[in-house]
Write a protein that holds these residues in place. Structure first.
Motif, PDB file in Angstrom:
ATOM      1  N   VAL A  80       0.874  -1.135  -0.024  1.00 22.17           N
ATOM      2  CA  VAL A  80       0.047   0.021   0.035  1.00 22.17           C
ATOM      3  C   VAL A  80       0.974   1.364  -0.157  1.00 22.17           C
ATOM      4  N   GLY A  81       2.158   1.102  -0.304  1.00 21.87           N
ATOM      5  CA  GLY A  81       3.053   2.378  -0.284  1.00 21.87           C
ATOM      6  C   GLY A  81       2.852   3.093  -1.770  1.00 21.87           C
ATOM      7  N   PRO A  82       3.789   4.066  -1.737  1.00 21.71           N
ATOM      8  CA  PRO A  82       3.764   4.984  -3.131  1.00 21.71           C
ATOM      9  C   PRO A  82       4.059   4.056  -4.174  1.00 21.71           C
ATOM     10  N   PRO A  83       3.261   4.544  -5.383  1.00 25.50           N
ATOM     11  CA  PRO A  83       3.810   3.647  -6.719  1.00 25.50           C
ATOM     12  C   PRO A  83       5.041   3.828  -7.026  1.00 25.50           C
ATOM     13  N   ALA A  84       5.557   3.011  -7.923  1.00 28.55           N
ATOM     14  CA  ALA A  84       6.849   3.008  -8.504  1.00 28.55           C
ATOM     15  C   ALA A  84       7.061   4.222  -9.372  1.00 28.55           C
ATOM     16  N   PRO A  85       8.400   5.079  -9.349  1.00 29.98           N
ATOM     17  CA  PRO A  85       8.452   6.394 -10.043  1.00 29.98           C
ATOM     18  C   PRO A  85       8.327   6.101 -11.589  1.00 29.98           C
ATOM     19  N   ALA A  86       8.647   5.096 -12.083  1.00 34.62           N
ATOM     20  CA  ALA A  86       8.370   4.555 -13.535  1.00 34.62           C
ATOM     21  C   ALA A  86       7.713   3.432 -13.740  1.00 34.62           C
ATOM     22  N   PRO A  87       6.782   3.041 -14.888  1.00 33.15           N
ATOM     23  CA  PRO A  87       6.179   1.616 -14.862  1.00 33.15           C
ATOM     24  C   PRO A  87       7.095   0.651 -15.223  1.00 33.15           C
ATOM     25  N   LEU A  88       6.792  -0.381 -14.459  1.00 28.00           N
ATOM     26  CA  LEU A  88       7.717  -1.502 -14.572  1.00 28.00           C
ATOM     27  C   LEU A  88       7.308  -2.256 -15.703  1.00 28.00           C
ATOM     28  N   PRO A  89       8.263  -2.817 -16.488  1.00 24.91           N
ATOM     29  CA  PRO A  89       8.192  -3.637 -17.646  1.00 24.91           C
ATOM     30  C   PRO A  89       7.175  -4.928 -17.407  1.00 24.91           C
TER      31      PRO A  89
END
Length: 241
Positions: A232-241
């Motif tokens: 439930v933390g912050p989303p990743a800074p960039a989309p993951l492949p």
């Protein structure tokens, strides 16, 4: 027996052999104090030990089952359960509840004491339970024994109990905070001459029987216990492949 022996050795006293003729609780009191217990003390401690042998999937019991599910041996499961049990919110609570009663001192100070602790964000040891929304039935049983044994401590405990419950109802409306087993467990053990530092070991002496039953049951299931978790933390800074 080992716990009683270690206690006496630390106090500079020789360990004592068990006394089967006194029963389990009577023998425990004998090995701790070196005195043959009064029948009413042995009866009260027997009631305490029986009432605390098992209590569903408490934190320590769940720990024992998780360790067992990983294929570890009985010693590892019991040691892990003891580690959980030692915490002040679990098996380490009876002596702290009695310490609180000592701090309060007289019934007329109870409400002020509770207000100070609640305002400071502290827990009131001996009150509230994660499951019960009424008085812990084990506490009700032990209160009867405390009253039967009598004395100033029992009288103080009964009077303070009511003051604390009423103060908590006022300070935490909508919360059901009633007496739990630790409150009167500490009173009964003190009345029966059990040293305060041995309250948690006495509790564990009973609960290890329950852990053993759960460990044996868990060994019949070959699957490891692995609860799921949701990030439930912050989303990743960039989309993951």
């Amino acid at each position: 027996m080992l716990q009683a022996a270690l206690f006496r050795l630390r106090a500079g006293m020789p360990p004592l052999e068990p006394r089967p003729d006194l029963g389990a609780a009577g023998s425990w009191l004998w090995m701790l104090t070196g005195q043959e217990p009064a029948p009413e003390h042995a009866e009260a401690v027997t009631a305490y030990l029986i009432s605390t042998v098992d209590h569903g999937f408490s934190a320590s019991t769940f720990t024992a089952r998780v360790v067992t599910s990983a294929g570890a041996d009985v010693a590892a499961a019991v040691c892990a359960a003891l580690g959980t049990f030692s915490g002040p919110l679990h098996g380490g609570a009876p002596d702290r509840a009695l310490d609180a009663l000592d701090e309060i001192g007289t019934p007329d100070r109870a409400r002020e004491w509770v207000r100070e602790r609640v305002t400071a964000g502290e827990r009131i040891m001996g009150f509230g339970h994660p499951v019960y929304r009424t008085m812990d039935p084990r506490a009700a049983l032990l209160r009867e024994y405390a009253v039967q044994l009598g004395g100033p401590l029992a009288s103080l405990a009964v009077q303070v109990e009511q003051e604390v419950i009423e103060a908590l109802a006022e300070l935490k409306p909508g919360r059901e905070l009633h007496t739990n087993v630790e409150y009167y467990a500490g009173v009964v053990m003190e009345q029966c001459g059990i040293p305060r530092e041995m309250f948690t070991p006495t509790f564990a002496t009973a609960r290890v029987v329950g852990w053993g039953a759960h460990i044996l049951e868990q060994t019949r299931d070959p699957r490891i216990i692995r609860p799921a978790a949701e990030y439930v933390g912050p989303p990743a800074p960039a989309p993951l492949p």
